[in-house]
Write an enzyme that holds these catalytic residues in place. Structure first.
Site, mmCIF file in Angstrom:
data_model
loop_
_atom_site.group_PDB
_atom_site.id
_atom_site.type_symbol
_atom_site.label_atom_id
_atom_site.label_comp_id
_atom_site.label_asym_id
_atom_site.label_seq_id
_atom_site.Cartn_x
_atom_site.Cartn_y
_atom_site.Cartn_z
ATOM 1 N N ASP A 81 0.844 -1.182 0.000
ATOM 2 C CA ASP A 81 0.000 0.000 0.000
ATOM 3 C C ASP A 81 0.886 1.241 0.000
ATOM 4 O O ASP A 81 1.493 1.577 1.017
ATOM 5 C CB ASP A 81 -0.909 -0.011 1.226
ATOM 6 C CG ASP A 81 -1.893 1.142 1.219
ATOM 7 O OD1 ASP A 81 -2.929 1.032 0.541
ATOM 8 O OD2 ASP A 81 -1.623 2.163 1.890
ATOM 9 N N TYR B 87 3.701 9.743 0.717
ATOM 10 C CA TYR B 87 4.620 9.103 1.662
ATOM 11 C C TYR B 87 6.073 9.393 1.301
ATOM 12 O O TYR B 87 6.976 9.183 2.105
ATOM 13 C CB TYR B 87 4.415 7.585 1.695
ATOM 14 C CG TYR B 87 3.019 7.130 2.055
ATOM 15 C CD1 TYR B 87 2.122 7.965 2.715
ATOM 16 C CD2 TYR B 87 2.581 5.856 1.718
ATOM 17 C CE1 TYR B 87 0.832 7.543 3.022
ATOM 18 C CE2 TYR B 87 1.293 5.422 2.031
ATOM 19 C CZ TYR B 87 0.433 6.275 2.673
ATOM 20 O OH TYR B 87 -0.833 5.842 2.977
ATOM 21 N N LYS C 252 -1.791 6.169 -4.448
ATOM 22 C CA LYS C 252 -2.905 7.086 -4.192
ATOM 23 C C LYS C 252 -2.657 8.457 -4.817
ATOM 24 O O LYS C 252 -1.528 8.972 -4.811
ATOM 25 C CB LYS C 252 -3.114 7.252 -2.677
ATOM 26 C CG LYS C 252 -3.303 5.945 -1.926
ATOM 27 C CD LYS C 252 -3.527 6.191 -0.437
ATOM 28 C CE LYS C 252 -3.485 4.892 0.334
ATOM 29 N NZ LYS C 252 -2.106 4.362 0.460
ATOM 30 N N HIS D 63 -6.857 9.637 -2.394
ATOM 31 C CA HIS D 63 -6.387 9.574 -1.013
ATOM 32 C C HIS D 63 -7.364 10.205 -0.019
ATOM 33 O O HIS D 63 -7.568 9.699 1.082
ATOM 34 C CB HIS D 63 -5.016 10.250 -0.904
ATOM 35 C CG HIS D 63 -4.166 9.715 0.197
ATOM 36 N ND1 HIS D 63 -2.792 9.669 0.133
ATOM 37 C CD2 HIS D 63 -4.484 9.190 1.398
ATOM 38 C CE1 HIS D 63 -2.305 9.152 1.247
ATOM 39 N NE2 HIS D 63 -3.315 8.857 2.031
#
Length: 276
Positions: A38, A43, A72, A105
């Site tokens: 994921d 990130y 995302k 997201h």
């Protein structure tokens, strides 16, 4: 509460990791059987994730088709004209030809630009004038272009999900809604709603966090169940539990949300004003 079909490695857990640590973590995860990764642009570790994936594919430890890789769309790319470029950027960084799943997201669009979190002088997010229904149309185009196999959402409340599902000329329905879910936030109503609309649920923060000085994994009920089954507290969520055990776990619900994203409370599409 959560699907047990595949081990998931949530790469947001590596936030702040030293250079190289994410790559090594991904390699180890694949070696011990993780197949669902994921990821997300925000990130800022998709490059290292990609290096780890490609390393394991090249050595023959895993085939690409046996991995389920998710990324995302970040909130600053909700304009229809920016969606494809955002997806392509993640694919390039992850060193992949396609994604198995691409998620919106959050249901909130932010002002586009260099900053991931564009804020005003009060420290609150600067929204874009986008509508997530229009963003979804651009995401549907990613499926028809072969860049992604499926699309879904994350952090949508039931009203927002219903609005999307009722969208005129919907070509691809969201296959999942990724939401915070753990024994202190069981999300019973939202999960039931998703299931009634044939939308799967993916849990994030499944091990929860701290509340009132107590960490979820230290909760006496969870400790008791773990000891009964000779498992660790975290493993309580990784095998079949009895109906009595599940009733005890569901009884821990405090409606405690850890991921509240407070700087976005001014946004018209802030999802946590709704009851569920």
């Amino acid at each position: 509460m959560c699907s047990r079909s595949m081990k998931i490695i949530m790469t947001d857990a590596f936030h702040g990791a030293a250079p190289g640590e994410v790559t090594e973590a991904v390699k180890v995860a694949i070696d011990v059987g993780y197949r669902h990764l994921d990821c997300a642009y925000v990130y800022h570790n998709e490059n290292e994730v990609g290096v780890g994936i490609q390393s394991k594919i090249k050595e023959g430890a895993v085939r690409r088709e046996n991995l389920f890789i998710v990324s995302k769309l970040w909130c600053t790319c909700h304009k229809k004209s920016l969606v494809k470029a955002a997806c392509t950027r993640s694919l390039k960084t992850l060193k992949l030809d396609y994604l198995d799943l691409y998620l919106m997201h959050w249901p909130m669009g932010f002002k586009s630009g260099e900053a991931d979190l564009p804020v005003d002088h009060n420290g609150m997010i600067i929204p874009s004038d986008t509508d997530f229904l229009n963003t979804w149309e651009a995401m549907e185009n990613l499926v028809t272009a072969g860049l992604v196999r499926a699309i879904g959402v994350s952090n949508f409340n039931h009203e927002q999900l219903e609005r999307l599902l009722n969208k005129p000329n919907l070509r691809f329905k969201p296959v999942t809604n990724q939401i915070e879910c753990h024994p202190y936030l069981t999300q019973k109503n939202l999960i039931s709603f998703c299931q009634s609309r044939n939308v799967s649920v993916t849990a994030y923060l499944p091990l929860g966090g701290s509340s009132g000085g107590m960490h979820l994994m230290e909760d006496p009920t969870i400790q008791t169940i773990a000891q009964k089954h000779r498992k660790s507290a975290a493993q309580v969520f990784d095998f079949e539990l009895s109906e009595e055990d599940m009733t005890d776990l569901l009884g821990l619900d405090r409606n405690l949300r850890l991921s509240t994203f407070p700087i976005t409370e001014n946004h018209k599409d802030y999802p946590f004003r709704a009851e569920f």
